[in-house]
Design a protein around this motif. Structure first.
Motif, PDB file in Angstrom:
ATOM      1  N   LYS B  62      65.748   5.770  31.304  1.00 40.67           N
ATOM      2  CA  LYS B  62      66.764   6.636  30.533  1.00 40.67           C
ATOM      3  C   LYS B  62      67.371   7.528  31.268  1.00 40.67           C
ATOM      4  N   TYR B  63      68.765   7.647  31.465  1.00 40.12           N
ATOM      5  CA  TYR B  63      69.434   8.604  32.116  1.00 40.12           C
ATOM      6  C   TYR B  63      69.400   9.926  31.661  1.00 40.12           C
ATOM      7  N   LYS B  64      69.122  10.701  32.433  1.00 39.14           N
ATOM      8  CA  LYS B  64      68.683  12.160  32.048  1.00 39.14           C
ATOM      9  C   LYS B  64      69.765  13.357  32.634  1.00 39.14           C
ATOM     10  N   TYR B  65      70.316  14.229  31.840  1.00 38.33           N
ATOM     11  CA  TYR B  65      71.355  15.269  32.604  1.00 38.33           C
ATOM     12  C   TYR B  65      70.865  16.543  32.082  1.00 38.33           C
ATOM     13  N   ILE B  66      70.790  17.690  33.083  1.00 36.87           N
ATOM     14  CA  ILE B  66      70.507  18.947  32.824  1.00 36.87           C
ATOM     15  C   ILE B  66      71.771  20.013  33.275  1.00 36.87           C
ATOM     16  N   PRO B  67      71.911  20.790  32.183  1.00 36.76           N
ATOM     17  CA  PRO B  67      73.207  21.560  32.621  1.00 36.76           C
ATOM     18  C   PRO B  67      72.555  22.742  33.509  1.00 36.76           C
ATOM     19  N   TYR B  68      73.302  23.555  34.461  1.00 39.20           N
ATOM     20  CA  TYR B  68      72.992  24.327  35.213  1.00 39.20           C
ATOM     21  C   TYR B  68      72.026  25.481  34.539  1.00 39.20           C
ATOM     22  N   HIS B  69      72.709  25.718  33.558  1.00 46.95           N
ATOM     23  CA  HIS B  69      71.972  27.043  32.795  1.00 46.95           C
ATOM     24  C   HIS B  69      70.626  26.792  32.272  1.00 46.95           C
ATOM     25  N   ARG B  70      70.208  25.336  32.361  1.00 49.96           N
ATOM     26  CA  ARG B  70      68.921  25.122  31.910  1.00 49.96           C
ATOM     27  C   ARG B  70      67.855  24.867  33.060  1.00 49.96           C
ATOM     28  N   LEU B  71      68.564  24.488  34.133  1.00 48.55           N
ATOM     29  CA  LEU B  71      67.974  23.981  35.459  1.00 48.55           C
ATOM     30  C   LEU B  71      66.560  24.518  35.695  1.00 48.55           C
ATOM     31  N   PHE B  72      66.676  25.956  35.865  1.00 43.20           N
ATOM     32  CA  PHE B  72      65.363  26.333  36.493  1.00 43.20           C
ATOM     33  C   PHE B  72      64.256  26.788  35.395  1.00 43.20           C
ATOM     34  N   ARG B  73      64.443  26.215  34.258  1.00 45.83           N
ATOM     35  CA  ARG B  73      63.399  26.383  33.157  1.00 45.83           C
ATOM     36  C   ARG B  73      62.849  24.818  32.814  1.00 45.83           C
ATOM     37  N   ARG B  74      63.316  24.050  33.518  1.00 48.10           N
ATOM     38  CA  ARG B  74      62.551  22.663  33.455  1.00 48.10           C
ATOM     39  C   ARG B  74      62.081  22.353  34.761  1.00 48.10           C
ATOM     40  N   THR B  75      60.981  22.780  34.979  1.00 54.24           N
ATOM     41  CA  THR B  75      60.224  22.461  36.313  1.00 54.24           C
ATOM     42  C   THR B  75      59.099  21.572  36.040  1.00 54.24           C
ATOM     43  N   GLU B  76      58.566  21.086  36.973  1.00 55.92           N
ATOM     44  CA  GLU B  76      57.333  20.284  37.125  1.00 55.92           C
ATOM     45  C   GLU B  76      56.412  21.168  38.063  1.00 55.92           C
ATOM     46  N   LYS B  77      55.135  21.194  37.609  1.00 57.12           N
ATOM     47  CA  LYS B  77      54.165  21.627  38.328  1.00 57.12           C
ATOM     48  C   LYS B  77      53.599  20.470  39.262  1.00 57.12           C
ATOM     49  N   ILE B  78      53.287  21.175  40.578  1.00 57.77           N
ATOM     50  CA  ILE B  78      52.773  20.077  41.619  1.00 57.77           C
ATOM     51  C   ILE B  78      51.826  20.666  42.533  1.00 57.77           C
ATOM     52  N   ASP B  79      50.594  19.953  42.638  1.00 58.69           N
ATOM     53  CA  ASP B  79      49.401  20.776  43.242  1.00 58.69           C
ATOM     54  C   ASP B  79      49.357  19.979  44.617  1.00 58.69           C
ATOM     55  N   ILE B  80      49.334  20.736  45.713  1.00 56.86           N
ATOM     56  CA  ILE B  80      48.933  20.139  47.015  1.00 56.86           C
ATOM     57  C   ILE B  80      47.829  20.821  47.625  1.00 56.86           C
ATOM     58  N   GLU B  81      47.061  19.908  48.141  1.00 53.47           N
ATOM     59  CA  GLU B  81      45.515  20.173  48.746  1.00 53.47           C
ATOM     60  C   GLU B  81      45.722  21.551  49.592  1.00 53.47           C
ATOM     61  N   ASN B  82      44.892  22.180  49.613  1.00 52.01           N
ATOM     62  CA  ASN B  82      44.775  23.445  50.624  1.00 52.01           C
ATOM     63  C   ASN B  82      45.957  24.393  50.379  1.00 52.01           C
ATOM     64  N   TYR B  83      47.093  24.142  49.827  1.00 51.25           N
ATOM     65  CA  TYR B  83      48.199  24.797  49.469  1.00 51.25           C
ATOM     66  C   TYR B  83      48.382  25.578  48.247  1.00 51.25           C
ATOM     67  N   GLY B  84      47.803  24.968  47.325  1.00 52.77           N
ATOM     68  CA  GLY B  84      47.686  25.509  45.897  1.00 52.77           C
ATOM     69  C   GLY B  84      48.738  24.723  45.167  1.00 52.77           C
ATOM     70  N   ARG B  85      49.557  25.557  44.018  1.00 53.03           N
ATOM     71  CA  ARG B  85      50.578  25.158  43.195  1.00 53.03           C
ATOM     72  C   ARG B  85      52.045  25.515  43.451  1.00 53.03           C
TER      73      ARG B  85
END
Lengths: 314, 314
Positions: B62-85
């Motif tokens: 599915k193609y997905k589009y995000i306008p600029y004014h929403r971009l910084f609220r559509r984040t993903e969380k990523i955990d990396i060993e020893n370096y946290g979130r």
């Protein structure tokens, strides 16, 4: 311009000029349409309203800027005798009208567009999800249903409905007026398909809106113009309002057609009859042009009502 | 690209590719900086990140589009060993990388930028009020204090404070982390003045940020790269992660400088030594180029760690 000249000629110094215009539906045609709006002007321009240059105006000598994605939530409420309440959102660049109207040092100037209350917060839903964008082509637009179109702006999830995702994204209650307005436009319909090839989001949205916002032969439109002035005479502050409401006849004899067409027709006649002799491209901001046009418009039922008020600033 | 080739060579069909990179601060340099961020890359590009072309990617076909004014609220969380979130927001056009990586029919491809959690919702405050706009000149920018600058995006009111107007406009609680971050940047300071003539909002903001986000000689930066793959072998789904963390030395010997500079230097040496003989402008996506570069980077302490995981889709 006539009011501006009159205030000046009576020794007034203009402190504030707010000017709102709306192309709307006549009250009897608003019916069950929850937007109380249909296209009576170029649909593409309505969809793209406010995009591009940011909104700028000046208020009490402070320059103010509104980004596009906030524009439809920064409305003012305006009440007009016998016609009830409207809301106004700012037009793009109010500042350039300072020189046109000869109001270079005016502390407050603001131009806006009128809609019925609630229009702005519902239209804002389209702005927020990004479907008024005209700068890129949607992949596979030809095959998209209305529902697919809306879904392309919402996060992927194989279980949640498009409706729920939208409500959650925009923090809308299920019973909100905004959701009612969106549903009325069939934007969640999986069986309707605009069928546009290589279309931008704005083109797709325009196509969806046309189904519901096209004038029918029974519809009557309405033009509302509302100007507010604040001025100073001998250090005393005064206010004045000038407003005009014009209802249309059956399309295409709309109020929009009359109010845009008559002044041009009258001006053309005046040029042909040698009444206007100024050469080149002229704005109708000088009395020799606007006065005879306003006089003839009055005979056609288009006239402003003037009301002296208290000064009512920002 | 190495992982993509390896997965393919072992008979895997790539279903998903997510790739995040961030230029950040090393944990010991985050200190009391509530943003846990400073400029380690072109400041102007950081301020304008995401503006212009809208964000587009594909998820489960599915193609997905995000306008600029929403971009910084559509984040993903990523955990990396020893370096946290960390949190990641989407880069502009992920779709064009499908052809570059030879992943034309991949159901999911997403590229993003890493920051520490909370960065996005605080940066979003700047986006929302409109002060990352680079398309127009602010009137009287030279005379504006930081406070005037912020106030120019807020409604006029002679009594309310700029702080309160901002909090109300953006629906922020007084004790929110966002407000803490904004205050730490001195954006409400009436005595600090960027002093830029004919500046755009983005230029003014960059100037304000430079005061707090410029690396000091004590600061150490950090590069984080994190790639996630999903692939199918004999109809069985597998996952793989490849990640790299590089901490910098004292500026200008930053991790950013090393990770950007070394590969170019190694490639230049390989061309001069006749190891690379391909002519014209080449992307390092073929093994004859990337393998010797990766080998030498390893001797310089820059190496990816690979982890087989369960398949973990959207």
């Amino acid at each position: 311009m006539k009011e501006i000249d009159q205030i000046r000629n009576s020794g007034g110094e203009i402190q504030l000029f707010e000017s709102f215009t709306g192309g709307l539906l006549a009250p009897e045609s608003e019916g069950k349409n929850p937007w109380k709006y249909k296209f009576t002007w170029n649909p593409r321009n309505v969809v793209l309203a406010g995009r591009g240059t940011p909104v700028m105006f000046i208020q009490e000598n402070k320059y103010k800027y509104i980004p596009y994605h906030r524009l439809f939530r920064r409305t003012e409420k305006i009440d007009i005798e016998n016609y009830g309440r409207f809301e106004g959102y700012a037009n793009r660049d109010s500042l350039k009208y300072r020189s046109i109207y000869g109001l270079t040092d005016i502390p407050t100037i603001y131009r806006g567009t009128l809609r019925r209350p609630g229009f702005g917060s519902a239209w804002d839903a389209f702005v927020q999800i990004g479907c008024t964008d005209d700068s890129y082509i949607l992949k596979g637009s030809e095959e998209m249903s209305n529902r697919d179109f809306i879904n392309s702006f919402l996060a992927y999830n194989p279980h949640d409905s498009v409706e729920l995702k939208l409500m959650h994204y925009l923090k809308l209650d299920q019973d909100s007026d905004v959701i009612e307005k969106l549903k009325w436009l069939d934007i969640f319909d999986a069986n309707q398909k605009p069928g546009l090839k290589n279309a931008t989001p704005a083109q797709m949205l325009e196509c969806i809106l046309m189904k519901k916002w096209k004038l029918t032969p029974d519809d009557r439109d309405m033009i509302v113009m509302w100007h507010k002035f604040g001025y100073k005479i001998n250090n005393e502050l005064h206010g004045r309002e000038a407003f005009m409401v014009l209802e249309g006849n059956e399309p295409p004899y709309t109020a929009m057609a009359k109010s845009v067409g008559y002044p041009v027709a009258i001006a053309a006649k005046m040029i042909l009859n040698g009444v206007i002799r100024t050469e080149g491209i002229q704005l109708p901001v000088t009395k020799d042009i606007y006065q005879p046009i306003l006089d003839e418009l009055k005979t056609l039922g288009i006239a402003f009502r003037i009301k002296e008020t208290e000064y009512n600033g920002y």
